[in-house]
Every structure is written in C-alpha cells, then in structure tokens.
Scaffold this active site. Structure first.
Site, PDB file in Angstrom:
ATOM      1  N   SER A   1       0.814  -1.225   0.000  1.00 25.46           N
ATOM      2  CA  SER A   1       0.000   0.000   0.000  1.00 25.46           C
ATOM      3  C   SER A   1       0.842   1.268   0.000  1.00 25.46           C
ATOM      4  O   SER A   1       0.399   2.311  -0.482  1.00 25.46           O
ATOM      5  CB  SER A   1      -0.933  -0.017   1.219  1.00 25.46           C
ATOM      6  OG  SER A   1      -0.165  -0.087   2.408  1.00 25.46           O
TER       7      SER A   1
ATOM      8  N   GLU B   1      10.692  -9.085  -4.902  1.00 23.67           N
ATOM      9  CA  GLU B   1      11.207  -7.832  -4.328  1.00 23.67           C
ATOM     10  C   GLU B   1      12.686  -7.965  -4.035  1.00 23.67           C
ATOM     11  O   GLU B   1      13.489  -7.095  -4.367  1.00 23.67           O
ATOM     12  CB  GLU B   1      10.454  -7.493  -3.035  1.00 23.67           C
ATOM     13  CG  GLU B   1       9.029  -7.043  -3.268  1.00 23.67           C
ATOM     14  CD  GLU B   1       8.268  -6.868  -1.973  1.00 23.67           C
ATOM     15  OE1 GLU B   1       8.625  -7.503  -0.965  1.00 23.67           O
ATOM     16  OE2 GLU B   1       7.306  -6.089  -1.984  1.00 23.67           O
TER      17      GLU B   1
HETATM   18  O1  DER Z   1       4.967  -7.286   1.285  1.00 19.71           O
HETATM   19  C1  DER Z   1       5.831  -6.403   1.127  1.00 19.71           C
HETATM   20  O2  DER Z   1       7.046  -6.640   1.027  1.00 19.71           O
HETATM   21  C2  DER Z   1       5.401  -4.966   1.218  1.00 19.71           C
HETATM   22  O3  DER Z   1       6.354  -4.113   0.625  1.00 19.71           O
HETATM   23  C3  DER Z   1       5.298  -4.654   2.701  1.00 19.71           C
HETATM   24  O4  DER Z   1       6.523  -4.911   3.248  1.00 19.71           O
HETATM   25  C4  DER Z   1       4.865  -3.242   2.978  1.00 19.71           C
HETATM   26  O5  DER Z   1       3.503  -3.191   2.712  1.00 19.71           O
HETATM   27  P1  DER Z   1       2.639  -1.885   3.120  1.00 19.71           P
HETATM   28  O6  DER Z   1       3.320  -0.735   2.420  1.00 19.71           O
HETATM   29  O7  DER Z   1       1.286  -2.195   2.567  1.00 19.71           O
HETATM   30  O8  DER Z   1       2.676  -1.770   4.620  1.00 19.71           O
END
Ligand code: DER
Length: 234
Positions: free
Chosen positions: A30, A107
């Site tokens: 998000s 990632e």
């Molecule tokens: O799942 C992931 O790696 C996302 O980047 C997470 O680490 C962060 O998600 P958010 O920005 O919805 O908190």
C-alpha cells in the site's frame, strides 16, 4: 494524519529521487502503490520521461500497465538505477522485514539488483529489532512437504519462542505466491540475535526459497511521521 496519508507523504518524497531515463524497481504494497501512482502521474504530465519500470509483483505490474508506465524485467535490465518499496519493519541499522504482502522473492531479486534502494514507511514500521513487532516474519517455501520445512524453521528459532504458521488466503486455502510457492510466517517472541547467522541458517533448509529479512539492502529509508519526514541513509 492517517497512516495512509503518512504512507503517501513518504512515497511522494521518494519519487523526488527519480530522474528521467532511469530504470526503476517498482515495489509492492500500500505504500509503494502511492509511489507507482506518482511516477505514472509525472510521466503523464511529461515531468518525467524515458522511465522503464521493473515490477516486483503481478499486482504492481497490473497497476503500472494501467498507468501507462513502460515495463521490462531483470533479464533485460540486470542492473537497476533505483528501487522504491515499502517494508513491514525497519530496525535501527536499516535492516528490513518485508513480505507480508507475499512478494518478498521478486522484491528481493529486484532490490538486490539496484544501485539504490529507497525504502518508504510510516513511523509505525520502526522496530528495535527485526521480529520485534510480533507480526509475521515471512519465509517463501516450496509446497512439497511444507509441514516438514515449517517444523525445521520453528525448531531453528525455538529459543526465540518461534511459532511457524502456513499463510492461508481469504478462502482458507494456502496462499500461493506469484512464483507458485507457499509462505510460512514465523512469529517470534524474542530477538533472534545475529541476523546474518539467522539468514544463512534459514537458507540452508532445502525447502526454503527465500525469507523476508532484507539485510543491508536499503540505502535510504524515508520515514513519514506526525512530526514530519525523516530520511535515514546507510
Ligand atoms: O509485502 C511487502 O514486502 C510490502 O512491501 C510490505 O513490506 C509493505 O507493505 P505496506 O506498504 O502495505 O505496509
């Protein structure tokens, strides 16, 4: 300010690091969503040109396509100028926990190929030590005999009160990653000590594909809080 407003502030700040002509790692979650939206907006306005996006998930790929961001992949661009992505936890040394969105493998591949990795968080993600939020520390495992692998992971960190759980989707079925694997979430009660030792031990388990600790990978962390923005550099 709501948590989402803080996420947006951090994301927009990170996009200030983007220059025309860059190859960009596009994060997932998000917070990263705001950064990808902003990049799409600047491209549309002509304030950014010649950007190539390397998405870290199918979800981000779809978002980028809807925004008209030109996309490619690591096979075509093995070195990336800059990645912008969120995190679930950030420790004082800028080590991260990522993967609660389930995208940790792609990632880590993309962010590991970057010259610069700018991590964007709201202040709620700051922890004293990784695992310290008591929330999930994700590990991507092959579906084959996942219980066997989960038990090895749980025993590895039994001194930290570790409980290993298979992540299920909203239908109660095992969550399946973009890569066709499962996620075993580790819930820790105490600090797991030396993170590199822990990382090496996890990766020695044959059924493990990758884990959600991103050690010494973020070059900058942008933290948006009630009192303003903090930029932490490695
Ligand atoms: O799942 C992931 O790696 C996302 O980047 C997470 O680490 C962060 O998600 P958010 O920005 O919805 O908190």
């Amino acid at each position: 300010l709501t948590q989402d407003e803080l996420k947006k502030i951090a994301a927009y700040k990170a996009v200030e690091f983007v220059e025309s002509g860059m190859v960009l790692g596009l994060g997932t979650g998000s917070t990263a969503k705001h950064a990808v939206d902003r990049i799409g907006e600047l491209l549309r306005q002509g304030r950014l040109t010649n950007i190539i996006g390397i998405p870290t998930s199918k979800k981000t790929q779809e978002q980028a396509i809807s925004l008209g961001i030109p996309l490619s992949d690591l096979d075509s661009y093995p070195t990336i100028d800059l990645a912008i992505d969120g995190a679930d936890e950030v420790d004082p040394h800028l080590n991260l926990v990522k993967g609660r969105g389930g995208s940790l493998l792609r990632e880590k591949m993309v962010e590991g190929a970057c010259k610069k990795f700018v991590c964007i968080v709201d202040e709620s993600k700051l922890v004293k030590y990784l695992g310290g939020s008591g929330l999930a520390m994700p590990v991507e495992v092959v579906p084959f005999c996942w219980k066997f692998t989960a038990n090895k992971l749980q025993n590895l960190f039994r001194d930290s009160g570790c409980v290993a759980k298979l992540r299920n989707d909203c239908k109660g079925e095992p969550f399946v990653t973009d890569n066709g694997n499962y996620i075993v979430d580790l819930y820790l009660k105490k600090d797991i000590g030396d993170l590199q030792v822990a990382s090496d031990a996890i990766l020695r388990i044959a059924g493990v594909v990758e884990h959600g600790m991103f050690l010494d990978m973020a070059t900058t962390v942008i933290v948006a809080g009630e009192l303003g923005i903090t930029i932490k550099n490695k």
